[in-house]
Design a protein around this motif. Structure first.
Motif, PDB file in Angstrom:
ATOM      1  N   LEU A 199       0.830  -1.202   0.000  1.00  0.00           N
ATOM      2  CA  LEU A 199       0.000   0.000   0.000  1.00  0.00           C
ATOM      3  C   LEU A 199       0.868   1.256   0.000  1.00  0.00           C
ATOM      4  CD1 LEU A 199      -2.731   1.357   0.048  1.00  0.00           C
ATOM      5  CD2 LEU A 199      -2.817   1.018   2.526  1.00  0.00           C
ATOM      6  N   ASP A 200       1.955   1.238   0.739  1.00  0.00           N
ATOM      7  CA  ASP A 200       2.868   2.388   0.733  1.00  0.00           C
ATOM      8  C   ASP A 200       3.413   2.617  -0.672  1.00  0.00           C
ATOM      9  OD1 ASP A 200       2.512   2.848   3.415  1.00  0.00           O
ATOM     10  OD2 ASP A 200       4.376   1.869   4.044  1.00  0.00           O
ATOM     11  N   TYR A 201       3.808   1.533  -1.339  1.00  0.00           N
ATOM     12  CA  TYR A 201       4.318   1.644  -2.713  1.00  0.00           C
ATOM     13  C   TYR A 201       3.241   2.226  -3.621  1.00  0.00           C
ATOM     14  CZ  TYR A 201       6.020   0.328  -7.341  1.00  0.00           C
ATOM     15  OH  TYR A 201       6.414   0.358  -8.657  1.00  0.00           O
ATOM     16  N   CYS A 202       2.019   1.694  -3.508  1.00  0.00           N
ATOM     17  CA  CYS A 202       0.917   2.167  -4.356  1.00  0.00           C
ATOM     18  C   CYS A 202       0.622   3.640  -4.104  1.00  0.00           C
ATOM     19  CB  CYS A 202      -0.337   1.328  -4.105  1.00  0.00           C
ATOM     20  SG  CYS A 202      -0.248  -0.369  -4.750  1.00  0.00           S
ATOM     21  N   THR A 203       0.676   4.059  -2.860  1.00  0.00           N
ATOM     22  CA  THR A 203       0.412   5.455  -2.526  1.00  0.00           C
ATOM     23  C   THR A 203       1.438   6.378  -3.174  1.00  0.00           C
ATOM     24  OG1 THR A 203      -0.603   4.827  -0.406  1.00  0.00           O
ATOM     25  CG2 THR A 203       0.165   7.102  -0.634  1.00  0.00           C
ATOM     26  N   VAL A 204       2.703   5.994  -3.084  1.00  0.00           N
ATOM     27  CA  VAL A 204       3.776   6.808  -3.665  1.00  0.00           C
ATOM     28  C   VAL A 204       3.619   6.931  -5.175  1.00  0.00           C
ATOM     29  CG1 VAL A 204       6.263   6.857  -4.127  1.00  0.00           C
ATOM     30  CG2 VAL A 204       5.435   6.350  -1.827  1.00  0.00           C
ATOM     31  N   HIS A 205       3.180   5.832  -5.824  1.00  0.00           N
ATOM     32  CA  HIS A 205       3.138   5.807  -7.293  1.00  0.00           C
ATOM     33  C   HIS A 205       1.727   5.995  -7.854  1.00  0.00           C
ATOM     34  CE1 HIS A 205       7.368   4.740  -7.580  1.00  0.00           C
ATOM     35  NE2 HIS A 205       7.182   3.868  -6.614  1.00  0.00           N
ATOM     36  N   ASP A 206       0.793   6.418  -7.023  1.00  0.00           N
ATOM     37  CA  ASP A 206      -0.569   6.724  -7.455  1.00  0.00           C
ATOM     38  C   ASP A 206      -1.231   5.522  -8.131  1.00  0.00           C
ATOM     39  OD1 ASP A 206      -2.744   8.440  -7.560  1.00  0.00           O
ATOM     40  OD2 ASP A 206      -2.192   9.298  -9.496  1.00  0.00           O
ATOM     41  N   VAL A 207      -1.139   4.382  -7.463  1.00  0.00           N
ATOM     42  CA  VAL A 207      -1.768   3.138  -7.921  1.00  0.00           C
ATOM     43  C   VAL A 207      -2.833   2.742  -6.908  1.00  0.00           C
ATOM     44  CG1 VAL A 207      -1.403   0.689  -8.454  1.00  0.00           C
ATOM     45  CG2 VAL A 207       0.322   2.378  -9.121  1.00  0.00           C
ATOM     46  N   LEU A 208      -3.985   2.342  -7.388  1.00  0.00           N
ATOM     47  CA  LEU A 208      -5.070   1.896  -6.513  1.00  0.00           C
ATOM     48  C   LEU A 208      -4.789   0.481  -6.007  1.00  0.00           C
ATOM     49  CD1 LEU A 208      -8.068   2.430  -5.528  1.00  0.00           C
ATOM     50  CD2 LEU A 208      -8.782   1.247  -7.616  1.00  0.00           C
ATOM     51  N   LEU A 209      -5.055   0.235  -4.731  1.00  0.00           N
ATOM     52  CA  LEU A 209      -5.009  -1.122  -4.201  1.00  0.00           C
ATOM     53  C   LEU A 209      -6.451  -1.607  -4.067  1.00  0.00           C
ATOM     54  CD1 LEU A 209      -2.725  -2.542  -1.427  1.00  0.00           C
ATOM     55  CD2 LEU A 209      -5.121  -3.221  -1.579  1.00  0.00           C
ATOM     56  N   THR A 210      -6.786  -2.679  -4.796  1.00  0.00           N
ATOM     57  CA  THR A 210      -8.125  -3.260  -4.733  1.00  0.00           C
ATOM     58  C   THR A 210      -8.072  -4.514  -3.876  1.00  0.00           C
ATOM     59  OG1 THR A 210      -8.632  -2.440  -6.955  1.00  0.00           O
ATOM     60  CG2 THR A 210     -10.050  -4.172  -6.072  1.00  0.00           C
ATOM     61  N   ALA A 211      -8.854  -4.528  -2.814  1.00  0.00           N
ATOM     62  CA  ALA A 211      -8.810  -5.623  -1.841  1.00  0.00           C
ATOM     63  C   ALA A 211      -9.858  -6.680  -2.170  1.00  0.00           C
ATOM     64  CB  ALA A 211      -9.050  -5.076  -0.437  1.00  0.00           C
ATOM     65  N   TYR A 212      -9.398  -7.917  -2.404  1.00  0.00           N
ATOM     66  CA  TYR A 212     -10.348  -9.026  -2.494  1.00  0.00           C
ATOM     67  C   TYR A 212     -10.299  -9.842  -1.212  1.00  0.00           C
ATOM     68  CZ  TYR A 212      -6.641 -12.423  -3.936  1.00  0.00           C
ATOM     69  OH  TYR A 212      -5.535 -13.239  -4.004  1.00  0.00           O
ATOM     70  N   SER A 213     -11.285 -10.708  -1.018  1.00  0.00           N
ATOM     71  CA  SER A 213     -11.440 -11.456   0.240  1.00  0.00           C
ATOM     72  C   SER A 213     -11.346 -10.519   1.448  1.00  0.00           C
ATOM     73  CB  SER A 213     -10.393 -12.577   0.352  1.00  0.00           C
ATOM     74  OG  SER A 213     -10.555 -13.525  -0.671  1.00  0.00           O
ATOM     75  N   PRO A 214     -12.087  -9.406   1.431  1.00  0.00           N
ATOM     76  CA  PRO A 214     -11.937  -8.403   2.495  1.00  0.00           C
ATOM     77  C   PRO A 214     -12.429  -8.865   3.859  1.00  0.00           C
ATOM     78  CG  PRO A 214     -13.830  -7.881   1.131  1.00  0.00           C
ATOM     79  CD  PRO A 214     -13.119  -9.008   0.446  1.00  0.00           C
ATOM     80  N   LEU A 215     -13.178  -9.962   3.898  1.00  0.00           N
ATOM     81  CA  LEU A 215     -13.670 -10.475   5.180  1.00  0.00           C
ATOM     82  C   LEU A 215     -12.844 -11.650   5.675  1.00  0.00           C
ATOM     83  CD1 LEU A 215     -17.524 -10.249   4.535  1.00  0.00           C
ATOM     84  CD2 LEU A 215     -15.942  -8.497   5.376  1.00  0.00           C
ATOM     85  N   GLY A 216     -11.641 -11.799   5.117  1.00  0.00           N
ATOM     86  CA  GLY A 216     -10.755 -12.867   5.582  1.00  0.00           C
ATOM     87  C   GLY A 216     -11.373 -14.232   5.424  1.00  0.00           C
ATOM     88  N   HIS A 217     -12.051 -14.450   4.266  1.00  0.00           N
ATOM     89  CA  HIS A 217     -12.734 -15.723   3.989  1.00  0.00           C
ATOM     90  C   HIS A 217     -13.758 -16.038   5.076  1.00  0.00           C
ATOM     91  CE1 HIS A 217      -9.568 -16.297   1.001  1.00  0.00           C
ATOM     92  NE2 HIS A 217      -8.700 -16.048   1.952  1.00  0.00           N
ATOM     93  N   GLY A 218     -14.340 -14.997   5.638  1.00  0.00           N
ATOM     94  CA  GLY A 218     -15.357 -15.151   6.677  1.00  0.00           C
ATOM     95  C   GLY A 218     -14.809 -15.134   8.087  1.00  0.00           C
ATOM     96  N   GLY A 219     -13.499 -15.160   8.234  1.00  0.00           N
ATOM     97  CA  GLY A 219     -12.886 -15.225   9.557  1.00  0.00           C
ATOM     98  C   GLY A 219     -13.170 -14.017  10.428  1.00  0.00           C
ATOM     99  N   VAL A 220     -13.299 -12.833   9.824  1.00  0.00           N
ATOM    100  CA  VAL A 220     -13.497 -11.628  10.621  1.00  0.00           C
ATOM    101  C   VAL A 220     -14.884 -11.586  11.267  1.00  0.00           C
ATOM    102  CG1 VAL A 220     -11.923 -10.324   9.129  1.00  0.00           C
ATOM    103  CG2 VAL A 220     -14.391 -10.212   8.724  1.00  0.00           C
ATOM    104  N   LEU A 221     -15.810 -12.390  10.748  1.00  0.00           N
ATOM    105  CA  LEU A 221     -17.179 -12.342  11.280  1.00  0.00           C
ATOM    106  C   LEU A 221     -17.238 -12.753  12.740  1.00  0.00           C
ATOM    107  CD1 LEU A 221     -19.093 -13.954   8.266  1.00  0.00           C
ATOM    108  CD2 LEU A 221     -18.507 -11.554   8.653  1.00  0.00           C
ATOM    109  N   ARG A 222     -16.275 -13.575  13.163  1.00  0.00           N
ATOM    110  CA  ARG A 222     -16.257 -14.065  14.548  1.00  0.00           C
ATOM    111  C   ARG A 222     -15.223 -13.334  15.406  1.00  0.00           C
ATOM    112  NH1 ARG A 222     -16.546 -17.975  10.859  1.00  0.00           N
ATOM    113  NH2 ARG A 222     -14.292 -18.267  10.834  1.00  0.00           N
TER     114      ARG A 222
END
Length: 272
Positions: A170-193
């Motif tokens: 993310l730091d690299y992307c910020t410096v170079h104006d690149v978007l970071l697109t997050a997949y599996s944002p719920l940790g494959h369901g792990g964050v729900l618990r």
């Protein structure tokens, strides 16, 4: 809806991921999402659902120009001619004359990246692709892709959630104006618990899943593409723009753990 802006391009912060969605289930999910206000849809040649996504787009009252539509090249479609052929096939399946974003899905050491990137750049010149992206690229590979591509690399789509640390990327992307697109944002369901996310959610009147999504979209230069099928979950995933996490909450939520990520991944596979 809020937008992430990189390179002067606005991308909806929350989109719909369609991995493992096929047939009528996929068509209904995309159709419902568009009805609810989603304007960012993510698919891939390898998902086998581009036709279903295209059917939903065709049946929707939403104009094509309002939707940020992304697909990804399958692993076997990386040679120059294969990129051109398979992209034309994707366009036909999706029922559109152009893609907002075409991504290289995974690094493929058997095919020189230069051939793939050159082909995508030619598609940009033809007007069939508007933006170039990569997926699952680390910093070194992303840097190489940026070096090879005449068109700017708009995004790197990677796994990113509270248990999977992507701060260096993310730091690299910020410096170079690149978007970071997050997949599996719920940790494959792990964050729900997760007790921390649940506690923070109670404070804001939100679920643990909504807190995890808010944690992502509150970061500059990050958008996310959670998968959902039910209207309830699709609505909930969009309902993350009416609260703000404190700096202390943002730090507490970040809990890097490869073990938790693996457990979530395995559990998701066992539960289908």
């Amino acid at each position: 809806m809020e937008y992430a802006t990189v390179q002067g391009v606005e991308v909806p912060k929350v989109g719909l991921g369609t991995w493992r969605l096929t047939g009528d289930d996929c068509r209904r999910a995309v159709g419902t999402a568009l009805e609810l206000g989603y304007r960012h849809v993510d698919t891939a040649q390898a998902y086998g659902n581009e036709r279903a996504v295209g059917a939903a787009l065709r049946d929707s009252d939403v104009e094509r120009e309002e939707v940020f539509l992304a697909t990804k090249l399958a692993g076997g479609n990386r040679e120059y001619d294969d990129v051109l052929r398979s992209t034309d096939e994707s366009l036909a399946k999706l029922g559109t004359t152009y893609l907002d974003l075409l991504l290289v899905h995974w690094p493929n050491p058997r095919t020189p990246l230069e051939a793939t990137v050159t082909a995508i750049n030619d598609l940009v010149e033809e007007g069939k692709v508007r933006h170039v992206g990569v997926s699952n690229f680390g910093i070194d590979r992303l840097d190489r892709a940026r070096e090879l591509s005449d068109a700017p690399i708009l995004t790197d789509q990677v796994q990113y959630h509270p248990y999977w640390d992507q701060r260096d990327l993310l730091d690299y992307c910020t410096v170079h104006d690149v978007l970071l697109t997050a997949y599996s944002p719920l940790g494959h369901g792990g964050v729900l618990r997760d007790p921390v996310l649940r506690e923070v959610g109670e404070r804001h009147g939100k679920s643990a899943a909504q807190v995890a999504l808010r944690w992502l979209v509150q970061q500059e230069g990050v958008c996310t593409v959670p998968k959902a099928t039910s209207r309830e979950h699709l609505e909930a995933n969009l309902d993350v723009f009416d609260f703000e996490l404190t700096d202390e909450e943002m730090e507490r939520i970040r809990q890097p753990s490869k073990l938790r990520t693996l457990k979530g991944f395995v559990a998701a596979r066992l539960l289908g």
